[in-house]
Motif scaffolding. Structure first.
Motif, short mmCIF file in Angstrom:
data_model
loop_
_atom_site.label_atom_id
_atom_site.label_comp_id
_atom_site.label_asym_id
_atom_site.label_seq_id
_atom_site.Cartn_x
_atom_site.Cartn_y
_atom_site.Cartn_z
N ARG A 87 52.37 23.52 32.10
CA ARG A 87 52.46 24.94 33.09
C ARG A 87 50.63 25.13 33.33
O ARG A 87 49.79 24.85 34.01
CB ARG A 87 52.82 26.01 33.20
CG ARG A 87 53.78 26.14 34.15
CD ARG A 87 54.63 27.78 34.42
NE ARG A 87 54.13 28.63 33.12
CZ ARG A 87 55.57 28.63 32.50
NH1 ARG A 87 56.20 27.72 32.62
NH2 ARG A 87 55.83 29.57 31.01
N TYR A 89 48.72 22.76 31.16
CA TYR A 89 47.80 21.54 31.73
C TYR A 89 47.85 21.04 33.13
O TYR A 89 46.77 20.43 33.20
CB TYR A 89 49.12 20.21 31.00
CG TYR A 89 48.74 18.88 31.72
CD1 TYR A 89 47.67 18.14 30.82
CD2 TYR A 89 49.37 18.05 32.31
CE1 TYR A 89 47.05 17.08 31.05
CE2 TYR A 89 49.13 16.46 32.45
CZ TYR A 89 48.22 15.93 32.37
OH TYR A 89 48.03 14.80 32.88
N LEU A 90 48.79 20.93 33.74
CA LEU A 90 48.98 21.09 35.64
C LEU A 90 47.54 22.25 36.29
O LEU A 90 46.75 21.94 36.81
CB LEU A 90 50.06 21.38 36.40
CG LEU A 90 51.37 20.63 35.41
CD1 LEU A 90 52.76 20.37 35.99
CD2 LEU A 90 50.52 19.02 36.30
N GLN A 91 47.35 22.95 35.63
CA GLN A 91 46.59 24.36 36.19
C GLN A 91 45.29 23.75 35.54
O GLN A 91 44.53 23.33 35.85
CB GLN A 91 47.09 25.30 35.29
CG GLN A 91 45.90 26.47 36.29
CD GLN A 91 45.91 27.70 36.17
OE1 GLN A 91 46.79 27.52 34.20
NE2 GLN A 91 45.32 29.16 36.05
N VAL A 93 44.39 20.45 35.15
CA VAL A 93 43.57 18.92 35.90
C VAL A 93 44.01 19.51 37.16
O VAL A 93 42.88 19.76 37.99
CB VAL A 93 44.87 18.27 35.79
CG1 VAL A 93 44.19 17.17 36.94
CG2 VAL A 93 45.45 17.40 34.61
N THR A 94 44.08 20.43 37.78
CA THR A 94 44.44 21.63 39.17
C THR A 94 42.71 21.48 39.22
O THR A 94 41.90 21.32 40.14
CB THR A 94 45.09 22.51 39.80
OG1 THR A 94 46.25 22.18 39.38
CG2 THR A 94 44.95 22.84 41.42
N MET A 95 42.57 22.45 37.91
CA MET A 95 41.01 23.31 38.28
C MET A 95 40.05 22.10 38.13
O MET A 95 38.87 22.10 38.24
CB MET A 95 41.02 24.27 37.11
CG MET A 95 41.97 25.53 37.50
SD MET A 95 41.63 26.73 36.09
CE MET A 95 40.11 27.54 36.14
N LEU A 97 39.51 19.28 38.91
CA LEU A 97 39.65 18.44 40.40
C LEU A 97 39.24 19.21 41.37
O LEU A 97 38.48 18.43 42.44
CB LEU A 97 40.98 17.40 40.19
CG LEU A 97 41.21 16.05 41.18
CD1 LEU A 97 40.46 15.23 40.75
CD2 LEU A 97 42.88 16.61 41.59
N GLY A 98 39.74 20.67 41.14
CA GLY A 98 39.22 21.05 42.52
C GLY A 98 38.15 21.94 42.75
O GLY A 98 37.63 22.13 43.76
N SER A 99 37.45 22.20 41.67
CA SER A 99 36.29 23.04 41.39
C SER A 99 35.07 21.98 40.72
O SER A 99 35.14 21.23 40.19
CB SER A 99 36.76 24.25 40.21
OG SER A 99 37.94 24.66 40.30
#
Length: 215
Positions: A87, A89-91, A93-95, A97-99
């Protein structure tokens, strides 16, 4: 995201990205990361990576999967990712990539303060930087070509394309800057009479940046 609420550092994210594939011992992590040239993504040193693994274990993001021993070699502890680590790790990468967060590259600061150095020295220093940047560009382009020739799916090397494009743009911009510095189409503090003209502009309210008394 670490348990203390702070974003995971790049090396920790890289470690989780490795053990999400399969359980690994830290030495294998280093070897795998270096074989993939992932030192382009984080500063990878064996000591730092071992420390990152230890912190991730303390945070509950990885756990001991096995302890291996081969002959007289020291034991090697194999780590696996935990559900919490997956969780996190995915969080992360998400942050990332999107921020779009402000970054503070040293190049930008150096350019902002370059006027405090003589024009000739700035030209010389930028020539040195451009030589190094062009060398890096050749290396990255060669690695991209190798990956393509080996049929490595592009999704595993997206950062390479972005890095190449960014580096080419910076090289073009800096090359133009050096040309302008050489032909003196850009003012500089050590130009004869420039400080006087700058102070006149200040007094007339057309320029707000005060020149240093040292120039």
């Amino acid at each position: 995201m670490a348990q203390d609420g702070k974003p995971l550092p790049p090396l920790a994210v890289l470690v989780l990205g490795l053990v999400i594939e399969r359980p690994m011992h830290p030495y294998e992590m280093v070897q795998t990361a270096m074989a993939r040239h992932e030192d382009r993504l984080a500063n990878i040193r064996p000591g730092s990576l071992y420390h990152a693994v230890s912190r991730l274990e303390g945070q509950g993001h990885v756990r001991i999967h096995d302890v291996e021993r081969e002959g007289n070699r020291p034991e090697r502890t194999v780590y696996a990712i935990t559900p919490a680590g997956r969780r996190a790790y995915l969080q992360a990468v998400t942050m990332m990539l999107g921020s779009h967060r402000p970054e503070f590259p040293q190049l930008f600061m150096a350019l902002a303060l370059a006027h405090d150095l003589p024009r000739a020295e700035v030209i010389e220093l930028l020539d040195e930087r451009l030589a190094a940047m062009n060398e890096e560009l050749e290396t990255l382009a060669a690695r991209a070509a190798e990956a393509s020739a080996a049929n490595v799916p592009e999704m595993f090397f997206l950062d390479g394309g972005c890095r190449l494009a960014t580096l080419r743009t910076q090289i073009d911009w800096l090359s133009t800057l050096v040309k302008r510095l050489r032909d003196k189409t850009i003012d500089w503090l050590d130009d004869p009479g420039f400080v006087h003209r700058l102070r006149v502009k200040q007094e007339t309210g057309k320029f707000e940046c005060a020149p240093s008394d040292d120039h």
